[in-house]
Motif scaffolding. Sequence first.
Motif, PDB file in Angstrom:
ATOM      1  N   VAL A   1       0.856  -1.188   0.000  1.00 48.04           N
ATOM      2  CA  VAL A   1       0.000   0.000   0.000  1.00 48.04           C
ATOM      3  C   VAL A   1       0.891   1.236   0.000  1.00 48.04           C
ATOM      4  O   VAL A   1       1.885   1.305   0.732  1.00 48.04           O
ATOM      5  CB  VAL A   1      -0.920   0.034   1.233  1.00 48.04           C
ATOM      6  N   LYS A   2       0.537   2.214  -0.845  1.00 47.83           N
ATOM      7  CA  LYS A   2       1.209   3.521  -0.818  1.00 47.83           C
ATOM      8  C   LYS A   2       0.177   4.597  -1.098  1.00 47.83           C
ATOM      9  O   LYS A   2      -0.571   4.517  -2.083  1.00 47.83           O
ATOM     10  CB  LYS A   2       2.328   3.579  -1.872  1.00 47.83           C
ATOM     11  N   THR A   3       0.156   5.613  -0.221  1.00 46.30           N
ATOM     12  CA  THR A   3      -0.807   6.701  -0.337  1.00 46.30           C
ATOM     13  C   THR A   3      -0.074   8.029  -0.450  1.00 46.30           C
ATOM     14  O   THR A   3       0.893   8.277   0.277  1.00 46.30           O
ATOM     15  CB  THR A   3      -1.746   6.738   0.887  1.00 46.30           C
TER      16      THR A   3
ATOM     17  N   LYS B   1      -4.834  10.318  -2.215  1.00 48.74           N
ATOM     18  CA  LYS B   1      -4.855   9.333  -3.301  1.00 48.74           C
ATOM     19  C   LYS B   1      -4.104   8.068  -2.889  1.00 48.74           C
ATOM     20  O   LYS B   1      -2.932   8.138  -2.500  1.00 48.74           O
ATOM     21  CB  LYS B   1      -4.207   9.918  -4.565  1.00 48.74           C
ATOM     22  N   ARG B   2      -4.767   6.943  -2.973  1.00 58.27           N
ATOM     23  CA  ARG B   2      -4.119   5.658  -2.721  1.00 58.27           C
ATOM     24  C   ARG B   2      -3.571   5.141  -4.052  1.00 58.27           C
ATOM     25  O   ARG B   2      -4.304   4.613  -4.887  1.00 58.27           O
ATOM     26  CB  ARG B   2      -5.091   4.659  -2.101  1.00 58.27           C
TER      27      ARG B   2
ATOM     28  N   ASP C   1       3.536   2.073   2.870  1.00 58.58           N
ATOM     29  CA  ASP C   1       2.750   2.433   4.045  1.00 58.58           C
ATOM     30  C   ASP C   1       2.248   1.196   4.761  1.00 58.58           C
ATOM     31  O   ASP C   1       2.014   1.222   5.981  1.00 58.58           O
ATOM     32  CB  ASP C   1       1.560   3.304   3.631  1.00 58.58           C
TER      33      ASP C   1
ATOM     34  N   ASP D   1      -2.871  -0.163  -3.801  1.00 63.29           N
ATOM     35  CA  ASP D   1      -3.905  -0.547  -2.833  1.00 63.29           C
ATOM     36  C   ASP D   1      -3.952  -2.063  -2.652  1.00 63.29           C
ATOM     37  O   ASP D   1      -4.758  -2.747  -3.257  1.00 63.29           O
ATOM     38  CB  ASP D   1      -5.263  -0.013  -3.321  1.00 63.29           C
TER      39      ASP D   1
END
Length: 240
Positions: A8-10, A14-15, A54, A18
Amino acid sequence: MIEVQGLVKTYGSKRAVDGVSFRVNRGEILGFLGPNGAGKSTTMKMITGFLRPDAGTAVVDGHDVTREPLAVKRTIGYLPESAPAYGEMTAEEFLSFIAEARGFRRRPERLAVVNRAIGLTHLESVRTQTIETLSKGYKQRVGFAQALLHDPSVLVLDEPTDGLDPNQKNEVRALIKNMATEKAVILSTHILEEVEAICTRVIIISRGQLVIDETPAQFQARQPGARLDEIFYELTRSDL
């Protein structure tokens, strides 16, 4: 060789990525596809340790990218998008600099790995030319050469044939295919014929999520007789 679980990276609200999960074994060439902004480059940067996830994990040749980032970087050859380099250096100087950063401190050893990379990527004719004066195709080859310098067991290649003419594309594809028997390769591309030519698996991400993980034959069988770009469009048009 590569095991990705729930990445996951946001960025702000905005993601970008996911919950992406997949595995790549030695001998596989994974075609990594998706529209612009779908999360491909972000996923690749997390796998290589250039971005911290994340949430989720990525393990490369037994090394966790969060806990052992340097060990991961030693294992991986990475060609980022647009192949950044020091333009004032010659191709040979740049590759020698990268080789030294990779731990090849003795000159004979460093020269040997540089010569090997130059030979593999057919850079002999421009080895003493400054990078800023090279064509886009040759700059891309210099970027590819630095990814190969230390003979890594994992290659992560973001648009490796970008800017190359048809003959150069075929040369690079053949090189990737020949090397892949001993390596695990992730290949991001917008060129769907590249998937047919060399990839053993296809992953498509859309809006940061994995939507397809299949062989090229299975991907083509979704719509018999359709072109790959037509199938790709149907699967990702919500992103466009």
